[in-house]
Design a protein around this motif. Structure first.
Motif, PDB file in Angstrom:
ATOM      1  N   LYS A  94       0.794  -1.232   0.000  1.00 24.53           N
ATOM      2  CA  LYS A  94       0.000   0.000   0.000  1.00 24.53           C
ATOM      3  C   LYS A  94       0.827   1.283   0.000  1.00 24.53           C
ATOM      4  O   LYS A  94       0.525   2.209  -0.758  1.00 24.53           O
ATOM      5  CB  LYS A  94      -0.987  -0.018   1.161  1.00 24.53           C
ATOM      6  CG  LYS A  94      -2.035  -1.107   0.971  1.00 24.53           C
ATOM      7  CD  LYS A  94      -3.117  -1.046   1.997  1.00 24.53           C
ATOM      8  CE  LYS A  94      -4.071  -2.200   1.766  1.00 24.53           C
ATOM      9  NZ  LYS A  94      -5.415  -1.819   1.536  1.00 24.53           N
ATOM     10  N   GLU A  95       1.859   1.391   0.825  1.00 19.98           N
ATOM     11  CA  GLU A  95       2.636   2.634   0.905  1.00 19.98           C
ATOM     12  C   GLU A  95       3.339   2.958  -0.408  1.00 19.98           C
ATOM     13  O   GLU A  95       3.531   4.121  -0.745  1.00 19.98           O
ATOM     14  CB  GLU A  95       3.680   2.564   2.041  1.00 19.98           C
ATOM     15  CG  GLU A  95       3.094   2.686   3.420  1.00 19.98           C
ATOM     16  CD  GLU A  95       2.373   1.422   3.886  1.00 19.98           C
ATOM     17  OE1 GLU A  95       1.600   1.527   4.840  1.00 19.98           O
ATOM     18  OE2 GLU A  95       2.568   0.348   3.303  1.00 19.98           O
ATOM     19  N   ALA A  96       3.735   1.941  -1.162  1.00 21.65           N
ATOM     20  CA  ALA A  96       4.416   2.160  -2.440  1.00 21.65           C
ATOM     21  C   ALA A  96       3.425   2.202  -3.600  1.00 21.65           C
ATOM     22  O   ALA A  96       3.823   2.376  -4.745  1.00 21.65           O
ATOM     23  CB  ALA A  96       5.450   1.056  -2.676  1.00 21.65           C
ATOM     24  N   ASN A  97       2.138   2.003  -3.317  1.00 19.72           N
ATOM     25  CA  ASN A  97       1.101   1.924  -4.350  1.00 19.72           C
ATOM     26  C   ASN A  97       1.497   0.918  -5.436  1.00 19.72           C
ATOM     27  O   ASN A  97       1.405   1.196  -6.637  1.00 19.72           O
ATOM     28  CB  ASN A  97       0.809   3.300  -4.953  1.00 19.72           C
ATOM     29  CG  ASN A  97      -0.477   3.296  -5.749  1.00 19.72           C
ATOM     30  OD1 ASN A  97      -1.365   2.483  -5.504  1.00 19.72           O
ATOM     31  ND2 ASN A  97      -0.577   4.187  -6.711  1.00 19.72           N
ATOM     32  N   ALA A  98       1.969  -0.250  -4.991  1.00 17.67           N
ATOM     33  CA  ALA A  98       2.473  -1.273  -5.909  1.00 17.67           C
ATOM     34  C   ALA A  98       1.657  -2.556  -5.778  1.00 17.67           C
ATOM     35  O   ALA A  98       1.231  -2.925  -4.683  1.00 17.67           O
ATOM     36  CB  ALA A  98       3.936  -1.556  -5.612  1.00 17.67           C
ATOM     37  N   TRP A  99       1.456  -3.209  -6.919  1.00 22.18           N
ATOM     38  CA  TRP A  99       0.690  -4.450  -6.985  1.00 22.18           C
ATOM     39  C   TRP A  99       1.475  -5.518  -7.730  1.00 22.18           C
ATOM     40  O   TRP A  99       2.239  -5.208  -8.640  1.00 22.18           O
ATOM     41  CB  TRP A  99      -0.618  -4.239  -7.748  1.00 22.18           C
ATOM     42  CG  TRP A  99      -1.620  -3.408  -7.038  1.00 22.18           C
ATOM     43  CD1 TRP A  99      -1.668  -2.043  -6.999  1.00 22.18           C
ATOM     44  CD2 TRP A  99      -2.735  -3.864  -6.273  1.00 22.18           C
ATOM     45  NE1 TRP A  99      -2.734  -1.626  -6.251  1.00 22.18           N
ATOM     46  CE2 TRP A  99      -3.410  -2.728  -5.800  1.00 22.18           C
ATOM     47  CE3 TRP A  99      -3.221  -5.130  -5.954  1.00 22.18           C
ATOM     48  CZ2 TRP A  99      -4.544  -2.809  -5.012  1.00 22.18           C
ATOM     49  CZ3 TRP A  99      -4.355  -5.217  -5.172  1.00 22.18           C
ATOM     50  CH2 TRP A  99      -5.010  -4.065  -4.704  1.00 22.18           C
ATOM     51  N   ASP A 100       1.262  -6.782  -7.363  1.00 22.06           N
ATOM     52  CA  ASP A 100       1.664  -7.919  -8.198  1.00 22.06           C
ATOM     53  C   ASP A 100       0.386  -8.699  -8.451  1.00 22.06           C
ATOM     54  O   ASP A 100      -0.146  -9.352  -7.559  1.00 22.06           O
ATOM     55  CB  ASP A 100       2.703  -8.796  -7.501  1.00 22.06           C
ATOM     56  CG  ASP A 100       3.088 -10.009  -8.349  1.00 22.06           C
ATOM     57  OD1 ASP A 100       2.685 -10.076  -9.537  1.00 22.06           O
ATOM     58  OD2 ASP A 100       3.778 -10.893  -7.826  1.00 22.06           O
ATOM     59  N   ASN A 101      -0.117  -8.617  -9.682  1.00 20.61           N
ATOM     60  CA  ASN A 101      -1.350  -9.317 -10.035  1.00 20.61           C
ATOM     61  C   ASN A 101      -1.109 -10.362 -11.127  1.00 20.61           C
ATOM     62  O   ASN A 101      -1.981 -10.638 -11.932  1.00 20.61           O
ATOM     63  CB  ASN A 101      -2.435  -8.329 -10.458  1.00 20.61           C
ATOM     64  CG  ASN A 101      -2.051  -7.549 -11.698  1.00 20.61           C
ATOM     65  OD1 ASN A 101      -0.986  -7.742 -12.267  1.00 20.61           O
ATOM     66  ND2 ASN A 101      -2.931  -6.673 -12.127  1.00 20.61           N
ATOM     67  N   ASN A 102       0.124 -10.922 -11.151  1.00 16.57           N
ATOM     68  CA  ASN A 102       0.461 -12.004 -12.072  1.00 16.57           C
ATOM     69  C   ASN A 102       0.203 -11.581 -13.529  1.00 16.57           C
ATOM     70  O   ASN A 102      -0.470 -12.272 -14.277  1.00 16.57           O
ATOM     71  CB  ASN A 102      -0.323 -13.269 -11.717  1.00 16.57           C
ATOM     72  CG  ASN A 102       0.232 -14.518 -12.361  1.00 16.57           C
ATOM     73  OD1 ASN A 102       1.370 -14.535 -12.804  1.00 16.57           O
ATOM     74  ND2 ASN A 102      -0.581 -15.557 -12.425  1.00 16.57           N
ATOM     75  N   ASN A 103       0.723 -10.425 -13.878  1.00 16.63           N
ATOM     76  CA  ASN A 103       0.569  -9.873 -15.243  1.00 16.63           C
ATOM     77  C   ASN A 103      -0.891  -9.732 -15.655  1.00 16.63           C
ATOM     78  O   ASN A 103      -1.258 -10.028 -16.786  1.00 16.63           O
ATOM     79  CB  ASN A 103       1.339 -10.703 -16.258  1.00 16.63           C
ATOM     80  CG  ASN A 103       2.827 -10.676 -15.995  1.00 16.63           C
ATOM     81  OD1 ASN A 103       3.391  -9.615 -15.714  1.00 16.63           O
ATOM     82  ND2 ASN A 103       3.485 -11.824 -16.042  1.00 16.63           N
ATOM     83  N   GLY A 104      -1.733  -9.321 -14.708  1.00 20.21           N
ATOM     84  CA  GLY A 104      -3.127  -9.024 -15.015  1.00 20.21           C
ATOM     85  C   GLY A 104      -4.104 -10.180 -14.908  1.00 20.21           C
ATOM     86  O   GLY A 104      -5.292  -9.995 -15.090  1.00 20.21           O
ATOM     87  N   VAL A 105      -3.648 -11.381 -14.580  1.00 16.32           N
ATOM     88  CA  VAL A 105      -4.566 -12.523 -14.492  1.00 16.32           C
ATOM     89  C   VAL A 105      -4.769 -13.005 -13.051  1.00 16.32           C
ATOM     90  O   VAL A 105      -5.525 -13.943 -12.835  1.00 16.32           O
ATOM     91  CB  VAL A 105      -4.091 -13.717 -15.364  1.00 16.32           C
ATOM     92  CG1 VAL A 105      -4.131 -13.352 -16.822  1.00 16.32           C
ATOM     93  CG2 VAL A 105      -2.715 -14.194 -14.943  1.00 16.32           C
ATOM     94  N   ASN A 106      -4.134 -12.366 -12.082  1.00 16.84           N
ATOM     95  CA  ASN A 106      -4.215 -12.743 -10.662  1.00 16.84           C
ATOM     96  C   ASN A 106      -3.688 -14.148 -10.421  1.00 16.84           C
ATOM     97  O   ASN A 106      -3.464 -14.914 -11.353  1.00 16.84           O
ATOM     98  CB  ASN A 106      -5.621 -12.563 -10.104  1.00 16.84           C
ATOM     99  CG  ASN A 106      -6.030 -11.116 -10.034  1.00 16.84           C
ATOM    100  OD1 ASN A 106      -5.211 -10.238  -9.779  1.00 16.84           O
ATOM    101  ND2 ASN A 106      -7.303 -10.857 -10.265  1.00 16.84           N
TER     102      ASN A 106
END
Length: 155
Positions: A140-152
């Motif tokens: 959250k603090e870095a506003n960063a996500w890992d969503n498996n290249n868009g497929v979760n």
């Protein structure tokens, strides 16, 4: 005479309550998650947050009135491991997931494990999924996500 009637009444009441309540059974089976850990040659130097691996263990199944197990409604205990860049002192790292109830929610916050030799921090999240789950990782603090290249990720 009264005590015999009372005992029979209590036994009947206990039996009725036990038979009408849902039955949960613990299980010691270990499920193999449908997620790929980071390969030894994979670098995560350009990614602020990266899902590393997850360990799952089925701890209970939900039964119906005929006492049949419904494995899609199993309760799975998990330990997820996340790699992050040290972008802030106070970190909020969570799994954003949806499981059998159909509602997106956040897991409990991750806890720090160690700093690796490459400077990445390893964090772990412990929790439970109700049935099949789809998730992504949020720092959250870095506003960063890992969503498996868009497929979760799916387990």
């Amino acid at each position: 005479m009264k005590s015999k009637c009372l005992i029979k009444l209590m036994a009947g009441l206990v039996t009725t309550i036990c038979l009408s309540a849902p039955i949960c059974a613990s299980a010691s089976t270990v499920a193999t998650p449908n997620v790929e850990p980071i390969a030894a040659t994979d670098t995560v130097t350009n990614q602020i947050v990266k899902f590393d691996s997850i360990n799952l263990r089925t701890v209970a199944y939900i039964h119906d009135g005929n006492n049949y197990w419904h494995s899609p409604y199993a309760v799975d205990e998990y330990n997820a491991y996340i790699l992050v860049d040290n972008k802030s002192y106070d970190k909020t790292i969570v799994l954003h997931y949806i499981d059998a109830d159909g509602v997106w929610k956040d897991s409990d916050k991750a806890t720090y494990v160690k700093t690796r030799s490459d400077g990445k921090e390893l964090w772990t999240i412990h929790g439970y999924f109700n049935g099949k789950a789809v998730f992504s990782v949020n720092y959250k603090e870095a506003n960063a996500w890992d969503n498996n290249n868009g497929v979760n990720y799916t387990v």
